[in-house]
Design a protein around this motif. Structure first.
Motif, short mmCIF file in Angstrom:
data_model
loop_
_atom_site.label_atom_id
_atom_site.label_comp_id
_atom_site.label_asym_id
_atom_site.label_seq_id
_atom_site.Cartn_x
_atom_site.Cartn_y
_atom_site.Cartn_z
N MET A 149 17.98 49.45 24.81
CA MET A 149 18.28 50.82 25.22
C MET A 149 19.39 50.96 25.53
O MET A 149 20.14 51.94 25.25
N ALA A 186 22.47 49.29 24.98
CA ALA A 186 23.00 48.83 23.76
C ALA A 186 23.19 50.29 23.18
O ALA A 186 24.16 50.53 22.42
N GLY A 187 21.98 51.00 22.98
CA GLY A 187 22.08 52.24 22.12
C GLY A 187 22.53 53.31 22.93
O GLY A 187 22.31 54.67 22.27
N ASN A 198 20.69 54.97 24.74
CA ASN A 198 19.57 55.46 24.41
C ASN A 198 18.85 55.94 25.78
O ASN A 198 18.39 55.19 26.68
N PRO A 199 18.33 57.30 25.85
CA PRO A 199 17.63 57.60 27.21
C PRO A 199 16.18 57.37 27.54
O PRO A 199 15.87 57.97 28.30
N ASN A 200 15.87 56.32 26.88
CA ASN A 200 14.49 56.05 26.89
C ASN A 200 13.97 55.14 28.25
O ASN A 200 13.61 53.89 28.13
N TRP A 201 14.36 55.77 29.58
CA TRP A 201 14.21 55.01 30.64
C TRP A 201 12.91 54.51 30.89
O TRP A 201 12.81 53.50 31.66
N GLY A 202 11.93 55.26 30.41
CA GLY A 202 10.52 54.44 30.74
C GLY A 202 10.54 52.95 30.48
O GLY A 202 9.25 52.53 31.17
N ARG A 203 11.36 52.42 29.78
CA ARG A 203 11.18 50.95 29.72
C ARG A 203 11.48 50.20 30.89
O ARG A 203 10.98 49.04 31.11
N TYR A 231 13.45 58.85 37.75
CA TYR A 231 11.93 58.65 38.03
C TYR A 231 11.96 58.70 39.37
O TYR A 231 12.33 57.96 40.34
N ALA A 244 7.00 60.89 38.79
CA ALA A 244 7.28 61.87 37.84
C ALA A 244 8.80 61.72 37.28
O ALA A 244 9.70 61.29 38.00
N PRO A 245 9.06 62.16 35.99
CA PRO A 245 10.83 62.07 35.39
C PRO A 245 11.43 62.81 36.45
O PRO A 245 10.85 63.71 37.00
N ARG A 261 18.77 65.24 29.07
CA ARG A 261 18.80 64.03 27.97
C ARG A 261 19.99 63.93 27.47
O ARG A 261 20.87 62.75 27.54
#
Lengths: 398, 398
Positions: free
Chosen positions: B307, B309-310, B312-317, B344, B348-349, B354
């Motif tokens: 995430m 590296a990219g 990538n805003p996929n913070w849920g990981r 978070y 909640a987010p 983004r």
């Protein structure tokens, strides 16, 4: 006991399914599994503390051990979404219960996809009438496709057993691809059966099957927040009731384990970017716990995974991973074989020729056999290699 | 206390070094560090059960707390090589002791490179006369280059402190790149100092410095078999003796920690394939142990690393990795910030846009701040992203 080719979740008597695109993704993203009569039900779920709203609902609804329908969406995990996420999941459950004229307690729900985004619940609710209308015993494969995320093929398996002259069938579907190292269950798997079995026996059988299958795979050492394995048993096969103990429960559990193992293997085969399946067997451990710990240390080592990806004969990465695993063994007693060829024994390299090892490592399936030489316990699991494709997918997926 | 720019292991008084190519690799692969008088010495080593022969020898020779020379080869780890590996390492030690007219007990030895291959000991022994002949106080950087494996730059740091009017210097070099998640020490690091310090105080200072530096980095969650951090203190600065307690030991430890932290950071910056440094701070934990466990769960998550590296805003990981870390916390109290932006909170987010998050994640350094909300303990560490380049290097390196 025999495998049913092309069997799906609608293979056992009395099960229907449907799938459609409700607009979370641009392809099918919503699936429904339905039993014509209320069924005994059991589930095994993630032990991740950040579990999704749907897992909470299922744990609650499964307390009575009964359910009649499961609704599943892909493209959104509805996890880390707090109170709103819980309300959203209940809205889906309520809308489906109303449409099917059932109690909310008879509905189970599952979600898979991106974490931390609110569920587009209006889209789902709006699609529920069509979803119910289209229920059909021919739509098992479509449902299996709709639950996929980055999976490249749908995963289904089915078995048939004979109990006191009655044909009993088990059908199942699963999805995997990434965030896979279950501790109590894995990703999403739904199983249907027409077996007549008590709710307690069903729970026992499911737990054993999951321990022998989904709990023995690791793609990337990442336990998901939404892992769920759910089984519905509607008794329509009219076999003599399977109870807590005895031969029939053993037979049923055996068939169920077979189905789960088949799906678990498919998940590893279809892991993001994977090109090879790795089977790891650790024997000679002091305890089951240590055997498992050692097996996962090797399975989850990035250096072992990249070594296998490259058919690279650099086997020293295996003892290095074992040595760091906090497991009891002596270097002098450790024995390691790769593709049945001893690479390490008596504290020294096994002497296999480098070129021979490279050739053997080029096969699609790689076997790593380890003997720790300190006890009698063993553990086996399935893993896969690590390639640039995994990195590429996960730098982008969001 | 001030940093010495371009300082090396030969910066402190009375230290010499040399490096040459003995033929293990096609470039410099053998280094020697030498003190003109015998020095107090201490070391911290890997806790991997499969430790290399050189680590065993060093542990033995350091029992008296004295040493005068360290010989290091790259290109071969001399690990998983059993009795022959031990004999080989002793042959190197004996040959060097003879050439330097020292006791074998005054020599330390280290190796790094591929595991499971026998050491080409003849090549090393044959080169020892030249290695000793060429000892010079100008060859610190050459020694730092000779110990590299897949490192892309040599890693050196030096500090100067003032103790009762006397200038005391510390010089150090390290190598890293891969198989990096030390538990008691990391990879190879050699430190020299002209400080006058007791062997007991030196041990205490080294342990503290290593705990605050090399024990707080992870590249790929893989503990090496050859991790060694060794320090020599030859007393030539003629400062009042630094003993077990007091201000001077604190000052010395502080400078030593600074040097180690600098090198640890360089190891992360130069990790195989890495493009970004990730700083993770876990606060609000019930204990230090749990804070550390949570920090490593995030640092070693392939999905978090890809995430970053990219961008990538996929913070849920991040919460997914924390939830699986077997650490006590409640989802409602968990707070996560990425680049100081809350992603978070309150189950909640966090509501950050983004596009803004993507922009912030494109920076070369990424900060992940986590508050578990269940206690007062904290832990910080450095990690790096995971790219195709890591996979590419490790499918091939052997």
């Amino acid at each position: 006991m025999k495998e049913i080719k092309y069997g799906t979740i609608t293979t056992p008597l009395g099960f229907r399914a449907n799938a459609l695109c409700c607009g979370i993704k641009k392809k099918k993203d919503l699936a429904l599994i339905y039993s014509v009569i209320c069924a005994n039900a059991a589930g095994v779920f993630t032990t991740n503390r950040m579990r999704a709203a749907c897992v909470d609902i299922d744990l609650l609804n499964l307390r009575r051990g009964r359910a009649q329908a499961i609704i599943v969406n892909s493209g959104n995990a509805n996890c880390c979404t707090g109170q709103k996420g819980k309300k959203d999941a209940w809205r889906v459950v309520s809308a489906l219960a109303k449409q099917l004229e059932l109690e909310k307690e008879e509905i189970l729900v599952a979600s898979t996809g991106v974490i931390g985004k609110f569920l587009p619940v209006d889209k789902i609710v709006r699609s529920i009438p069509d979803l119910v209308d289209g229920l059909d015993f021919n739509k098992g494969k479509e449902a299996a496709t709709a639950i996929m995320t980055t999976d490249t093929f749908s995963k289904q398996a089915a078995m048939e057993i004979n109990i006191a002259g009655k044909k009993v069938q088990i059908g199942a579907m699963a999805k995997g691809a990434v965030m896979i190292r279950p501790d109590m269950a894995t990703m999403l798997c739904f199983i249907t059966t027409d077996a007549n079995i008590t709710s307690t026996a069903l729970k026992l059988a499911l737990k054993e099957a999951v321990d022998g299958s989904f709990n023995r795979i690791s793609v990337d050492a990442q336990m998901s927040t939404n892992d769920s394995v759910i089984i519905l048993a509607n008794a329509l096969a009219r076999n003599p009731l399977i109870c807590k103990q005895g031969r029939n429960l053993r037979l049923f559990t055996c068939a169920l384990t077979f189905v789960c193992q088949k799906l678990a293997r498919m998940i590893v085969e279809d892991a993001e970017g994977a090109t090879k399946v790795i089977r790891i067997l650790v024997a000679g451990a002091r305890s089951n716990k240590e055997a498992k710990q050692a097996a996962y240390a090797v399975a989850d080592s990035l250096l072992v995974k990249t070594m296998i990806a490259g058919a690279n004969p650099n086997w020293g990465r295996i003892p290095a991973a074992l040595g760091a695993a906090k497991v009891d063994f002596a270097a002098e007693k450790l024995k390691i074989a790769l593709q049945k060829q001893v690479v390490y024994r008596n504290s020294a390299p096994g002497g296999i020729k480098r070129e021979k090892l490279i050739k053997l490592l080029k096969k699609k399936e790689v076997e790593i056999d380890i003997n720790l030489g300190s006890g009698k316990h063993e553990y086996s699991l399935l893993s896969c290699d690590l390639t640039c494709e995994y990195v590429r997918i996960n730098t982008a997926y969001n």
